[in-house]
Design a protein around this motif. Structure first.
Motif, PDB file in Angstrom:
ATOM      1  N   GLU A  19      15.842  30.210 -58.920  1.00 39.56           N
ATOM      2  CA  GLU A  19      15.760  30.950 -58.017  1.00 39.56           C
ATOM      3  C   GLU A  19      15.837  30.533 -56.486  1.00 39.56           C
ATOM      4  N   ILE A  62      13.229  27.639 -55.229  1.00 38.07           N
ATOM      5  CA  ILE A  62      12.193  27.523 -54.718  1.00 38.07           C
ATOM      6  C   ILE A  62      11.896  26.090 -54.800  1.00 38.07           C
ATOM      7  N   ARG A  71      11.234  24.703 -58.624  1.00 39.51           N
ATOM      8  CA  ARG A  71      12.010  24.827 -59.747  1.00 39.51           C
ATOM      9  C   ARG A  71      13.041  23.762 -60.140  1.00 39.51           C
ATOM     10  N   LEU A 111      15.527  32.135 -53.093  1.00 37.81           N
ATOM     11  CA  LEU A 111      14.426  33.180 -52.792  1.00 37.81           C
ATOM     12  C   LEU A 111      13.465  32.572 -51.668  1.00 37.81           C
ATOM     13  N   PRO A 165       6.589  37.907 -53.101  1.00 41.79           N
ATOM     14  CA  PRO A 165       7.677  36.983 -53.495  1.00 41.79           C
ATOM     15  C   PRO A 165       7.951  37.486 -55.096  1.00 41.79           C
ATOM     16  N   CYS A 166       6.788  37.553 -56.004  1.00 46.08           N
ATOM     17  CA  CYS A 166       7.030  38.147 -57.323  1.00 46.08           C
ATOM     18  C   CYS A 166       7.725  39.269 -57.649  1.00 46.08           C
ATOM     19  N   CYS A 217      11.466  38.453 -56.869  1.00 40.11           N
ATOM     20  CA  CYS A 217      11.933  37.418 -57.712  1.00 40.11           C
ATOM     21  C   CYS A 217      12.108  38.038 -59.079  1.00 40.11           C
ATOM     22  N   ARG A 277      15.517  38.041 -61.117  1.00 39.45           N
ATOM     23  CA  ARG A 277      15.675  37.352 -62.333  1.00 39.45           C
ATOM     24  C   ARG A 277      16.080  38.382 -63.558  1.00 39.45           C
ATOM     25  N   CYS A 285       4.318  27.689 -59.955  1.00 39.66           N
ATOM     26  CA  CYS A 285       4.989  28.170 -59.021  1.00 39.66           C
ATOM     27  C   CYS A 285       4.121  28.237 -57.506  1.00 39.66           C
ATOM     28  N   ASN A 328       4.300  30.460 -55.419  1.00 37.79           N
ATOM     29  CA  ASN A 328       4.225  31.757 -55.018  1.00 37.79           C
ATOM     30  C   ASN A 328       3.120  32.464 -55.764  1.00 37.79           C
ATOM     31  N   VAL A 329       2.665  31.960 -57.023  1.00 37.21           N
ATOM     32  CA  VAL A 329       1.825  32.735 -58.006  1.00 37.21           C
ATOM     33  C   VAL A 329       0.570  33.096 -57.216  1.00 37.21           C
TER      34      VAL A 329
HETATM   35 FE1  SF4 Z   1       9.288  33.960 -59.143  1.00 33.97          FE
HETATM   36 FE2  SF4 Z   1       6.669  34.812 -58.693  1.00 33.97          FE
HETATM   37 FE3  SF4 Z   1       7.463  33.599 -60.948  1.00 33.97          FE
HETATM   38 FE4  SF4 Z   1       7.264  32.328 -58.845  1.00 33.97          FE
HETATM   39  S1  SF4 Z   1       5.821  33.084 -59.999  1.00 33.97           S
HETATM   40  S2  SF4 Z   1       8.955  32.109 -60.292  1.00 33.97           S
HETATM   41  S3  SF4 Z   1       7.957  33.691 -57.211  1.00 33.97           S
HETATM   42  S4  SF4 Z   1       8.161  35.674 -60.184  1.00 33.97           S
END
Ligand code: SF4
Length: 284
Positions: free
Chosen positions: A90, A92, A96, A127, A138-139, A142, A146, A233, A235-236
């Motif tokens: 992605e 990140i 990642r 991302l 974000p999620c 994303c 994905r 991640c 962003n979680v």
């Molecule tokens: Fe993508 Fe959210 Fe998973 Fe991070 S936690 S990889 S931003 S879906």
């Protein structure tokens, strides 16, 4: 081998986990219990045919490494099940790249082909960059990108199915999130086999770890050396899922069996849900 419970310990070896029902299992009994559970899930929900060109969505985290390791064992026993791994980068930073290194190492050591596709190459932006330009969670963005990319590349690679590492905790969270958001139609797409079964545009996604709790998956991954460090991640923390996850973990601690209760009762209603939403079902 039948596991005998002696004072709740499976044998005289040091236990590595205590199951919800109270049994404590050593490494070898736990591996046997866990792998049998996954094989049984595959049979129970008819997840694999006799011959498959099977893709495994690999992030390099505990869940996807575990599902790949077990499916790879299956493939060695049955050469008609061919395995290929697909990873999505992605973009990140600091996250990642590390999990992809773990994924590549595992695939190299086990002779599995790993195909990596990036947001940057496919969509023009990482991302991280998208999140600087767009005012979105974000999620949500994303996840959509994905799933789109996984499906597109699975079709290009002519895969018959795509296995993901979703576990019982993930499913319980998704069910609760859809309930809370009054989005029951989205729940119709859940289950061990995702979405519409007979649609050429979609490679069917399957979840062999469907009945495995996250703590079981984590234990399997670490005691078998599939990874040595837990990466999450960044962003979680912003996600609704993380809040539902924490809530369910708290409930599970107070009332063991909560997550199984949610998923098992959901499975009872799933055929009716799929029937009700059949006309609207899309696999995203
Ligand atoms: Fe993508 Fe959210 Fe998973 Fe991070 S936690 S990889 S931003 S879906």
């Amino acid at each position: 081998m039948q596991i005998k419970i002696n004072n709740k310990n499976c044998c005289s070896e040091k236990p590595v986990i205590q199951l919800t029902a109270g049994e404590k299992l050593c490494k070898s009994h736990f591996n046997e219990y866990f792998e049998n559970k996954v094989f049984k899930t595959i049979r129970q929900f008819d997840l694999l045919g006799k011959e498959e060109n099977l893709g495994v969505a690999l992030s390099g985290g505990k869940d996807s490494l575990t599902v790949l390791a077990i499916l790879n064992k299956l493939s060695r026993q049955n050469p008609k099940i061919k395995i290929t791994a697909i990873a999505i980068d992605e973009g990140i930073a600091g996250y990642r790249d590390k999990t992809l290194d773990t994924a590549q190492k595992f695939c190299d050591e086990n002779g599995i082909q790993l195909n990596i596709f990036s947001y940057k190459k496919e969509f023009g932006f990482t991302l991280d960059r998208m999140l600087k330009i767009l005012n979105v969670k974000p999620c949500s963005i994303c996840g959509v990108f994905r799933r789109y990319l996984l499906n597109k590349k699975s079709r290009e690679l002519k895969l018959t199915k795509l296995a993901t590492g979703h576990n019982l905790d993930d499913e319980a969270q998704s069910i609760m999130m859809n309930q809370m958001k009054n989005n029951i139609g989205a729940s119709a797409r859940l289950g061990p086999k995702v979405g519409i079964i007979n649609d050429d545009k979609f490679v069917q996604r399957i979840k062999p770890l469907y009945l495995c709790m996250e703590k079981e998956v984590t234990t399997y991954a670490f005691i078998n050396g599939l990874l040595d460090k837990f990466n999450e991640c960044p962003n979680v923390v912003h996600s609704f899922r993380a809040q539902v996850r924490d809530m369910l973990n708290g409930m599970e601690q107070k009332f063991p069996g909560t997550k199984h209760g949610i998923v098992n009762s959901f499975l009872e209603t799933l055929p009716m849900l799929k029937e009700k939403f059949r006309g609207e079902m899309v696999q995203v």
